[in-house]
Design a protein around this motif. Structure first.
Motif, mmCIF file in Angstrom:
data_model
loop_
_atom_site.group_PDB
_atom_site.id
_atom_site.type_symbol
_atom_site.label_atom_id
_atom_site.label_comp_id
_atom_site.label_asym_id
_atom_site.label_seq_id
_atom_site.Cartn_x
_atom_site.Cartn_y
_atom_site.Cartn_z
ATOM 1 N N SER A 45 0.827 -1.205 0.000
ATOM 2 C CA SER A 45 0.000 0.000 0.000
ATOM 3 C C SER A 45 0.862 1.255 0.000
ATOM 4 O O SER A 45 0.619 2.195 -0.768
ATOM 5 N N LEU A 46 1.865 1.279 0.881
ATOM 6 C CA LEU A 46 2.731 2.452 0.960
ATOM 7 C C LEU A 46 3.535 2.639 -0.325
ATOM 8 O O LEU A 46 3.696 3.767 -0.808
ATOM 9 N N SER A 47 4.034 1.529 -0.873
ATOM 10 C CA SER A 47 4.806 1.651 -2.113
ATOM 11 C C SER A 47 3.919 2.127 -3.256
ATOM 12 O O SER A 47 4.373 2.846 -4.156
ATOM 13 N N TRP A 48 2.628 1.743 -3.224
ATOM 14 C CA TRP A 48 1.694 2.224 -4.245
ATOM 15 C C TRP A 48 1.463 3.719 -4.109
ATOM 16 O O TRP A 48 1.527 4.460 -5.098
ATOM 17 N N ILE A 49 1.196 4.155 -2.899
ATOM 18 C CA ILE A 49 0.898 5.569 -2.649
ATOM 19 C C ILE A 49 2.106 6.446 -2.940
ATOM 20 O O ILE A 49 1.994 7.506 -3.569
ATOM 21 N N ILE A 50 3.278 6.001 -2.491
ATOM 22 C CA ILE A 50 4.483 6.820 -2.612
ATOM 23 C C ILE A 50 5.056 6.796 -4.034
ATOM 24 O O ILE A 50 5.491 7.824 -4.550
ATOM 25 N N TRP A 76 4.153 4.885 -11.843
ATOM 26 C CA TRP A 76 4.822 4.187 -12.944
ATOM 27 C C TRP A 76 4.254 2.812 -13.283
ATOM 28 O O TRP A 76 4.455 2.319 -14.383
ATOM 29 N N PHE A 77 3.532 2.174 -12.343
ATOM 30 C CA PHE A 77 2.989 0.846 -12.649
ATOM 31 C C PHE A 77 1.682 0.993 -13.415
ATOM 32 O O PHE A 77 0.719 1.583 -12.926
ATOM 33 N N LYS A 78 1.636 0.451 -14.590
ATOM 34 C CA LYS A 78 0.466 0.576 -15.468
ATOM 35 C C LYS A 78 -0.304 -0.731 -15.616
ATOM 36 O O LYS A 78 -1.195 -0.839 -16.460
ATOM 37 N N GLY A 79 0.030 -1.737 -14.794
ATOM 38 C CA GLY A 79 -0.613 -3.038 -14.956
ATOM 39 C C GLY A 79 0.114 -3.843 -16.009
ATOM 40 O O GLY A 79 1.261 -3.537 -16.374
ATOM 41 N N PRO A 80 -0.497 -4.883 -16.543
ATOM 42 C CA PRO A 80 0.141 -5.693 -17.584
ATOM 43 C C PRO A 80 0.531 -4.840 -18.790
ATOM 44 O O PRO A 80 -0.272 -4.050 -19.289
ATOM 45 N N ILE A 81 1.770 -5.000 -19.216
ATOM 46 C CA ILE A 81 2.250 -4.237 -20.374
ATOM 47 C C ILE A 81 2.718 -5.212 -21.444
ATOM 48 O O ILE A 81 3.212 -6.299 -21.148
ATOM 49 N N THR A 82 2.565 -4.822 -22.699
ATOM 50 C CA THR A 82 2.956 -5.707 -23.787
ATOM 51 C C THR A 82 4.469 -5.774 -23.910
ATOM 52 O O THR A 82 5.175 -4.797 -23.667
ATOM 53 N N ASN A 83 4.972 -6.935 -24.237
ATOM 54 C CA ASN A 83 6.403 -7.077 -24.533
ATOM 55 C C ASN A 83 6.613 -7.565 -25.956
ATOM 56 O O ASN A 83 7.645 -8.119 -26.298
#
Length: 527
Positions: free
Chosen positions: A494-499, A504-511
């Protein structure tokens, strides 16, 4: 949402291709539509995938590991009905997970499902929460399985030495580290090797389970309790004054055993015909485990002449004492050796599962040091770095073994983490994602809402239950540390998400390669 003719045609072609084709090209095309390029060799057949999902639950070893829960929480009633009742609800969870896996067969699994079914703008958060819950449960389960395997070995040593050798917690931890190291080697093997090994895993699992049922029922002879007592005799040894509540705590055993079946989703990028094979593996694995587990516990109930004596045994696991009482020293050590093997291969299968989850989550850059954990070995074509990360983290979790209460809490923490990750996408499927899923070959049809609702309600109930301590009056020595373990991870995530992560995390990303990156999302079905 109305679909255009082109979208309808594309959807029709996609579904027909998945249902008709089991070739690598079809699987890889579907994976590309989900946003990922194929990096594994698809060398798990349908039978090997079913064997993997079944073996990861290691039924006879898992029942042997957790017999203390139903013994304390109801005795004979706890063993028989404490197993049977949760089975119906777990099937609802498994069926819902199977439907999602059939529609979206990717190693990302549950957190990918949450991302695609979440409301607009909440995809990254849903994916983040589900992913961390799953990773936590996966690692905790590896440690819990392997530590129990270490306890089984110490039990055999104690029995073999006639009680003269009783290994300390430090020695048990050393055995755990050795098991984890050996599993690191096994889980780093090529997919072809892992697939073939699972046939062996399934054979020894089923064979040992049947042997346990026969010897417990037959070899107990005239010492068996009556049929009435075997099914109806209730004993409360939990410390809770309310018998109804005490009985509910027996559910810990089947819930710990009936986990990990999402493994079929996590190896789906290594499976031929994954959209069909993975859901079949989930349902067959869960169903077979439930049936065999119930038969083992019925046989154990008949063979148990004194619940209190089993709970008072000096051996780490009461099932070891039950086999000793029934078969004598030599007979007990013979079948116990096979149970140790079953537990060892269960841990190996779980290690593969956990490593695929870590790899997939790192592939979407969700873990610290993701660039290391998402690497695929050029020699084995498997995520070797992720394997060893799982083993290292499990070794750290194993330090809890120096406290019996903390170690017992690890089982509850693994169930809470895994089932939370199961419930999240199921909840989104029956709410915001009702019209977003394009069903695969396996679908629940119009029943997905009631089945999903039962699944979510059950997980909510069981999570609350597993946070409670074993007794009514507790202190620091015997409290339930599951809440500490789960809340530590929850607060960190939770803290890492808020801070940071929300930026930068956008969920699943295409590779996929740049020329393929414009592949559109799979079209939504018409409501």
């Amino acid at each position: 949402m109305q679909k255009s003719d082109n979208e309808k045609d594309a959807h029709s072609i996609d579904v027909v291709a998945v249902r008709r084709g089991n070739g690598r090209g079809t699987d890889d095309a579907l994976l590309a539509k989900l946003g990922y390029k194929s990096e594994f060799r698809r060398e798990f057949s349908l039978i090997e995938t079913v064997a993997f999902a079944f073996s990861i639950m290691g039924i006879v070893a898992s029942v042997s590991s957790t017999l203390s829960f139903p013994l304390a929480s109801g005795g004979h009633v706890g063993m028989v009905f404490g197993w049977l009742i949760p089975c119906f609800f777990v099937l609802c969870v498994a069926a819902s997970v199977a439907e999602l896996t059939s529609a979206m067969p990717t190693s990302a699994g549950l957190y990918y499902f949450s991302a695609k079914l979440a409301p607009e703008g909440y995809s990254p958060l849903a994916s983040w929460i589900t992913g961390w819950a799953n990773v936590t449960g996966q690692v905790a389960l590896v440690c819990s399985i392997d530590f129990t395997c270490a306890q089984m070995i110490t039990t055999a040593i104690t029995v073999g030495s006639n009680g003269n050798i009783v290994l300390s917690s430090g020695a048990t931890y050393g055995i755990l580290l050795a098991i984890l190291a050996s599993h690191g080697v096994v889980c780093s093997a090529a997919t072809r090797v892992l697939a073939r090994l699972n046939i062996f895993y399934a054979v020894i699992n089923v064979g040992t389970s049947i042997a346990a049922i026969v010897v417990l029922y037959v070899c107990s002879g005239d010492k068996k309790v009556s049929t009435k007592d075997a099914f109806t005799l209730f004993e409360n040894n939990t410390g809770w004054t309310n018998n109804g509540w005490a009985f509910l705590l027996a559910f810990t055993s089947p819930m710990w055993t009936l986990t990990g079946y999402d493994s079929a989703a996590h190896i789906s990028e290594e499976v031929a015909g994954a959209a069909r094979a993975a859901p079949i593996a989930i349902l067959v694995g869960v169903g077979a485990t439930q049936i065999l587990g119930w038969l083992i516990l019925i046989a154990a109930s008949f063979a148990t002449t004194s619940v209190s004596d089993l709970l008072a045994s000096d051996l780490p696991l009461p099932m070891g004492q039950l086999f000793l009482n029934t078969l004598g020293k030599e007979g007990m050590l013979a079948i116990w050796s096979f149970i140790i093997v079953v537990q060892f291969v269960t841990g190996a299968a779980q290690g593969v599962d956990a490593s695929r989850v870590v790899f997939a989550f790192a592939r979407d850059n969700a873990l610290p040091g993701s660039r290391w954990w998402k690497q695929i070995s050029t020699r084995t074509q498997t995520p070797v770095n992720a394997v060893w990360l799982v083993m290292a983290c499990s070794g750290l979790c194993g330090l809890l073994g120096f406290s019996e209460a903390a170690l017992a809490s690890l089982a509850g923490a693994s169930v809470i983490g895994l089932y939370t990750s199961y419930a999240a996408p199921i909840f989104l499927r029956i709410t915001s994602g009702r019209t977003k899923l394009v069903p695969g070959p396996f679908t629940l049809g119009r029943w997905f809402v009631p089945i999903g609702a039962v699944a979510v309600a059950w997980v909510t109930f069981i999570n609350v239950l597993l946070f409670f301590p074993a007794g009514q009056n507790t202190d620091a020595e015997d409290m339930n540390y599951a809440v500490v373990l789960i809340m530590t991870v929850f607060l960190w995530a939770s803290l890492s998400w808020i801070i940071s992560a929300r930026k930068w995390f956008k969920g699943p990303i295409t590779n996929l390669e740049s020329e393929q990156s414009s592949i559109q999302e799979r079209p939504t079905e018409k409501e």
